[in-house]
Design a protein around this motif. Structure first.
Motif: not given
Lengths: 758, 154
Positions: A233-257
Motif C-alpha cells: 500500500i502506497i498512500q498518496s497525500v490524504i485529503g481528509g479521513g475522519f473515519g471514512s477511510k477506516l475500512d476497505t470498500y467495494a470500489y477498491e476490490y473492483l479496481a483490483i479485479l
C-alpha cells in the motif's frame, strides 16, 4: 521535567510547505503509465431482484477494456461482518449497491459504457426505518441472516438498576434522535490498483488503515486465485479521513479485479456525488435514556436503549456501541448502568464510524438528559455536573482506570470564560449550556494489537529518517512524531524526515482511529529515539572518555554535563563509527503496543491506558420569531495531558468544534426511500467561514504518566459535546428542548409554538 | 472541436490546443499538469479549484476553457518565486497552522490573494466573505482567517 526544545512548541506542520505550494500529490493527482479508469454502475432501486443484466453493448464500446458483473467475478464478501460482495448478484439491497464495473481508456468512456449496460429489476418492498425492520414478520434484507437485527448483542450491565431506581429521588426519561451525517472529506475516495508481472499488488490509496487494508486485500487475492501474493500500500497525500477511510470498500476490490482482468493499472476515483451516496456515513440513532439521582443531586443510575440504523451491509458503524459504552458507563460517576444497543439492517446506505466513533450520539442523549435531571433536582447544571464529575485515580464501573483527569478544570474554564454564574435562567432569548465528554486518549484495544512500530536511521551528517506506521491524514501526526524524535535526539526539527506512507518500508500500525496516533505512535517514536540516543551516547562516551550517563545531546552536539569543554559534533561521531574498521551505521526500531485491554464478555476492561476529558460551553441567542439560533460565544476546553504542539492541538479543537456545530445545527443527509436527496455541499449545509461563531480553545494540561511527554489523544473529542451543549443552551434561552438533531430553525419554531399552546 | 488558444499563465504566455467543451480546470490539471489546483466537487461549491483570472477569484471548474483566452490566469504554482520563495500568504498559512489535510489550501490561498490584492486591510468579515466559497472540513476556518489576517496589512 528538563527544558524542552521542540515538545510543547507551536511548530508548523512539516507537510504544510508542500501543501501550500500545490506540490502535495493526492490520489486525484496520481497517474501511472498505462493506467485505465474504472467506473461503477449502482443500483436503480433500494431493494430489488436483478432479473436481467446485459453488458454486451458496453463491452463493444471502443475504449472499453473490461466489464465485470457479479457473475463474472469469484464469489467473495468483505466487511466487518463479511456480508458485502463487491458486485451484487440476485438482488440489490440499497441504492449504493454495486452491480457492474467498467475499465476504459478514459473516465468519459467508462461513464458512457455504464449507460450501455442494460439492467432489468423486479422491485421489492423495502425497509428504511430500523423500528419497522425490527418488527416481527418484517421482510428480510438478507434472508440467510434470518433476522434484520445484527447478531451483535451489545449489552452492558453494572450494579443494581432496580435498587437504584427505588432509591432515586428524581428520575427523568426521554428519547433522543440523531441524524445521518457524512465525513465530507474535501479529497474524495480513490485508489489505483496495479499488478506486477509476478501478480504482486500495489495499491495507491488514501486509506487511513494501510496495514489492515493490506491484510484485507491479501485475503481477497487469495479468493481471486492469487494466494500468498504480496500487497504493497502506497498512500498518496490524504485529503481528509475522519473515519471514512477506516475500512476497505467495494470500489477498491473492483479496481483490483479490473486490474487483474486487464493486466493494466486501474484507477477508480469517486465523484463528489458518489462521495455523498456511496461512502459510509455516521448512522442515525434512536436513544431512550433514563437518569436518576438522590435528593442532593448525586447520580444513581443511567439506563439507555439504543437503536442504530446499520443500513444494508456492515462496516465499523455496527461496532460503535463499544465506544459509546465509554461515556455511558464512565462520563460522570454513575454506579448503576444498563445499556443495550441493536444495530438493524435496512435498505439505506450502510454505516461507518466517523470522528468520535459513536460517542457524539451517546453524549448527546446523556448530556441533554443530565440537564433535565439537574432541573428536576433544582440544581444549577454546572454544579450538578461538577458534583458528579470524574476524578483522577478512579476505576469506573466498566473497569476503566482513570489516570489523569482534568474534567473539573475544563468545566471551571468554561464557566469562567462564559460568565455563566448569575446569567442563566433568564429565558429572554439568551441562554447558556454546557456538556462534558470522555473519550479514549491512550489508544483503544478494538483489534488484536493496538500497536505502532517505528524505525529510525541516521546518516553520516546527523540527518534522521523516521519510518513510522502511523498515517498523516491532515491531523499532524508527522509533525508530532518529528518533534518527539528531535527532542530525544537533540537535532533540529528540519533534520527529521518522516516516511509514513508505504507498507514496504514502514513498520505496522493498526490505523488512524480512536485518537490514538499522538499517544501510540508518539510512544513508539519515543522508544525508538531513546534506543538510538543510547547508541549515539555509547559511541561518544568512548571518544570523550566519559560515562554515557554524563552525556547530553543538543543542537547536534554531544557534550558532557560535567565538563562543557568535552564535546563532539554528532556527525563526526557518526562518521567515525561508519568508517572505522568493521563499520557501524546506527538504526533503531521500537514497537509500542499499549497495555490496554480488549473488553471481556461483559464488555468490561481497561480499553485505553489514558482517557481524554473535556467540557464545552456556549452562549446562544434564539430568535423567537424565526427560530434562528445564533452562537454568541463558544468555549471548548480539553484535558490533553500535555500539548506536544499547542498550535496543531488548537487546530483539532477548532476543527472538531466546527464539525460539531454542523452536527448540532445544520448537517443532515436527507434520505427519502433510501435515496439521499441532498448529495452536495450546499444542500447538505456544510458550514462555511461565514457561519463560524467566536470560538475559544482552552488547553488544560494534566501530565498523563503513560503518554509521550505526558500527552493524550485529541483527534476526536472536539466534536463530542457540541450538540448537547447547544441544545442545553437553547433550552436555557427559550425553554424548549430539541431532542433530535440537527436543531434547525423549523424545529425550534415548532417547539416554541407548541410551548405557547400549552 | 479543437482550436488554438493563447493566454497568460503564471506570468508566461501559453499557446495550447483546447477542446471548447473543456473547463479551465481540465486544461490546467489534465493537459498542463498543474495539479496544485484541486478538483473537489466539479460544480463550483467547494472552491478547491479557485484560480485568479484577470484579478478575480474564479472556480476553474465552472470556467469554459475558451473564456480564459487572452486572459491572465494565476494558479497556486504561480505564487512561488523562481528561487522557491513562498508568497506571504503561503508563509502565513504554514506559520499559523492553517493547513491540515491541505486539499482546500491552494484554493483558499487564491481566494485570499484576490482579496488582499484588492484590499490590503480587510476586516474579519471581509476575509470570511472572500473565502465563503472555499469549504474546509479540517480546520474550522479559525486559523485560516488568522493566517489571512497575518498576511494582510493589519
Amino acid at each position: 521535567m528538563a527544558q524542552l526544545t521542540f515538545v510543547g512548541k507551536p511548530i508548523p506542520k512539516k507537510d504544510a510547505p508542500g501543501k501550500v505550494a500545490g506540490e502535495a500529490a493526492y490520489i486525484q493527482d496520481l497517474k501511472v503509465p498505462g493506467m485505465l479508469y474504472g467506473r461503477i454502475l449502482y443500483s436503480a432501486y433500494p431493494h430489488a431482484k436483478i432479473v436481467r443484466l446485459d453488458t454486451t453493448k458496453a463491452e463493444k464500446l471502443p475504449g472499453v477494456k473490461a466489464v465485470l458483473t457479479g457473475s463474472t467475478i469469484p464469489p467473495f464478501k468483505f466487511g466487518v461482518y463479511k456480508d458485502n460482495p463487491p458486485l451484487k448478484t440476485g438482488k440489490v439491497c440499497s441504492l449504493r449497491d454495486e452491480i457492474a464495473a467498467v475499465a476504459a481508456v478514459s473516465p468519459e468512456v467508462a461513464q458512457d459504457a455504464l449507460g450501455l449496460i442494460e439492467v432489468e429489476y423486479e422491485e421489492l418492498p423495502a425497509l428504511f426505518d430500523p423500528i419497522e425492520a425490527m418488527k416481527e414478520g418484517a421482510l428480510l434484507i438478507h434472508e440467510e441472516h434470518k433476522t434484520n437485527v445484527l447478531k451483535m448483542p451489545w449489552k452492558l450491565i453494572v450494579g443494581d438498576l432496580d435498587a437504584a431506581k427505588k432509591e432515586a429521588a428524581h428520575i427523568v426519561e426521554d428519547t433522543f434522535r440523531t441524524q445521518w451525517v457524512t465525513h465530507c472529506c474535501l479529497g474524495a475516495s480513490g485508489c489505483i490498483a496495479s499488478f506486477d508481472i509476478n501478480n504482486n499488488l500495489t495499491m495507491y490509496s488514501n486509506t487511513q488503515i494501510p496495514y489492515l487494508a493490506q491484510k484485507d486485500f491479501m485475503e481477497a487475492l487469495g479468493t481471486f486465485g492469487l494466494k500468498n501474493k504480496k500487497v504493497r500500500i502506497i498512500q498518496s497525500v490524504i485529503g481528509g479521513g475522519f473515519g471514512s477511510k477506516l475500512d476497505t470498500y467495494a470500489y477498491e476490490y473492483l479496481a483490483i479485479l479490473l486490474a487483474l482482468k486487464t493486466r493494466k493499472p486501474v484507477k477508480i476515483l469517486f465523484s463528489r456525488e458518489e462521495e455523498f451516496f456511496a461512502t459510509s456515513p455516521r448512522q442515525c440513532t434512536i436513544t431512550k435514556i433514563s437518569h436518576g439521582c438522590t435528593k442532593e443531586g448525586k447520580l444513581l443510575f443511567r439506563e439507555m436503549e439504543m437503536i442504530l440504523d446499520n443500513g444494508a451491509y456492515t462496516s465499523w458503524g455496527a461496532t460503535t456501541p463499544s465506544v459509546m459504552m465509554l461515556p455511558i458507563s464512565s462520563l460522570y460517576k454513575v454506579p448503576n448502568v444498563k445499556y443495550t444497543a441493536k444495530c438493524v439492517y435496512t435498505n439505506n446506505t450502510y454505516s461507518q464510524a466517523m470522528r468520535g466513533y459513536g460517542n457524539p450520539q451517546a453524549t448527546f442523549a446523556i448530556e441533554c438528559s443530565l440537564d433535565q435531571l439537574a432541573e428536576k433536582a433544582g440544581i444549577d447544571p454546572y454544579e450538578f455536573r461538577f458534583m458528579n464529575a470524574n476524578e483522577p485515580g478512579e476505576t469506573t464501573p466498566q473497569n476503566f482506570k482513570i489516570t489523569s483527569c482534568g474534567v473539573k478544570e475544563c468545566m471551571e474554564a468554561v464557566k469562567t470564560r462564559l460568565g455563566w454564574t448569575g446569567k442563566r435562567m433568564q429565558k429572554e432569548g439568551r441562554g447558556f449550556g454546557m456538556a462534558a465528554l470522555v473519550h479514549v486518549g491512550g489508544g483503544a484495544r478494538v483489534y488484536k494489537s493496538d500497536g505502532c512500530g517505528t524505525i529510525i536511521k541516521i546518516d553520516d551528517y546527523g540527518k534522521v529518517d523516521v519510518f513510522t506506521g502511523s498515517s498523516e491524514i491532515g491531523q499532524g501526526s508527522e509533525t508530532i512524531v518529528a518533534q518527539i524524535v528531535a527532542e530525544v535526539l537533540g537535532v533540529p526539527i528540519d533534520d527529521i524526515n518522516v516516511i509514513n506512507n508505504d507498507t514496504d518500508v514502514c513498520p505496522w500500525d493498526v490505523g488512524v482511529h480512536a485518537s490514538r496516533t499522538t499517544f501510540v505512535a508518539g510512544n513508539s517514536a519515543l522508544g525508538a529515539a531513546q534506543k538510538l540516543r543510547e547508541q549515539i551516547l555509547d559511541l561518544a562516551a568512548a571518544t570523550l572518555n566519559e560515562d554515557p550517563s554524563a552525556l547530553d545531546l543538543k543542537g547536534s552536539v554531544i557534550f558532557s554535563k560535567n565538563d562543557k569543554e568535552k564535546k563532539i559534533a554528532l556527525g563526526k561521531i557518526l562518521r567515525s563509527a561508519h568508517y572505522a574498521p568493521g563499520g557501524k551505521m546506527l538504526v533503531a526500531e521500537y514497537f509500542y503496543d499499549p497495555p490496554n485491554e480488549n473488553f471481556d464478555k461483559e464488555f468490561k476492561g481497561n480499553l485505553s491506558v489514558a482517557y481524554a476529558y473535556g467540557a464545552h460551553g456556549v452562549e446562544v441567542e434564539v430568535d423567537k420569531e424565526t427560530g434562528q439560533v445564533k452562537i454568541i460565544k463558544y468555549v471548548a476546553a480539553h484535558d490533553v495531558g500535555k500539548a506536544i504542539n499547542p498550535m496543531l492541538l488548537e487546530g483539532q479543537i477548532y476543527g472538531g468544534g466546527v464539525m460539531g456545530l454542523g452536527y448540532a445545527l445544520s448537517e443532515n443527509m436527507v434520505y427519502q426511500n433510501g435515496k439521499i436527496m441532498n448529495p452536495n455541499f450546499l444542500d447538505y449545509k456544510l458550514l462555511t467561514a461565514k457561519d463560524i461563531p467566536p470560538i475559544e480553545a482552552v488547553i488544560i494540561e494534566t501530565d498523563e504518566k503513560n503518554g509521550p511527554f505526558g500527552a493524550k489523544g485529541i483527534g476526536e473529542p472536539g466534536l463530542v459535546p457540541t450538540a448537547p451543549a447547544i441544545a442545553n443552551a437553547i433550552y436555557d434561552a427559550v425553554g424548549v428542548r430539541i431532542k433530535d438533531l440537527p436543531i434547525t430553525p423549523e424545529k425550534v419554531l415548532k417547539a416554541l409554538k407548541e410551548k405557547e399552546k400549552r | 472541436m479543437k482550436r488554438e488558444m493563447m493566454f497568460k499563465l503564471n506570468g508566461e504566455a501559453v499557446n495550447v490546443e483546447v477542446e471548447s467543451a473543456w473547463t479551465l480546470l481540465y486544461l490546467l490539471r489534465e493537459i498542463l499538469e498543474l495539479t496544485g489546483t484541486k478538483l473537489g466537487c466539479g460544480y463550483g461549491e467547494c472552491g478547491a479549484c479557485t484560480v485568479i483570472m484577470d484579478g478575480q477569484a474564479v472556480n476553474a471548474c465552472l470556467v469554459p476553457v475558451l473564456e480564459a483566452e487572452g486572459k491572465n490566469v494565476t494558479t497556486i504554482e504561480g505564487l512561488v518565486q523562481p528561487d522557491g520563495q513562498l508568497h506571504p500568504l503561503q508563509r502565513t498559512f504554514i506559520d499559523h497552522g492553517a493547513v491540515q489535510c491541505g486539499f482546500c489550501t491552494p484554493g483558499m490561498i487564491m481566494s485570499a490573494k484576490a482579496l488582499l490584492d484588492e484590499n490590503q486591510s480587510p476586516t474579519d468579515e471581509e476575509i470570511k466573505e472572500s473565502i465563503a466559497g472555499n469549504l474546509c472540513r479540517c480546520t474550522g476556518y479559525v486559523k485560516i482567517i488568522e493566517a489571512v489576517k497575518a498576511a494582510s496589512g493589519r
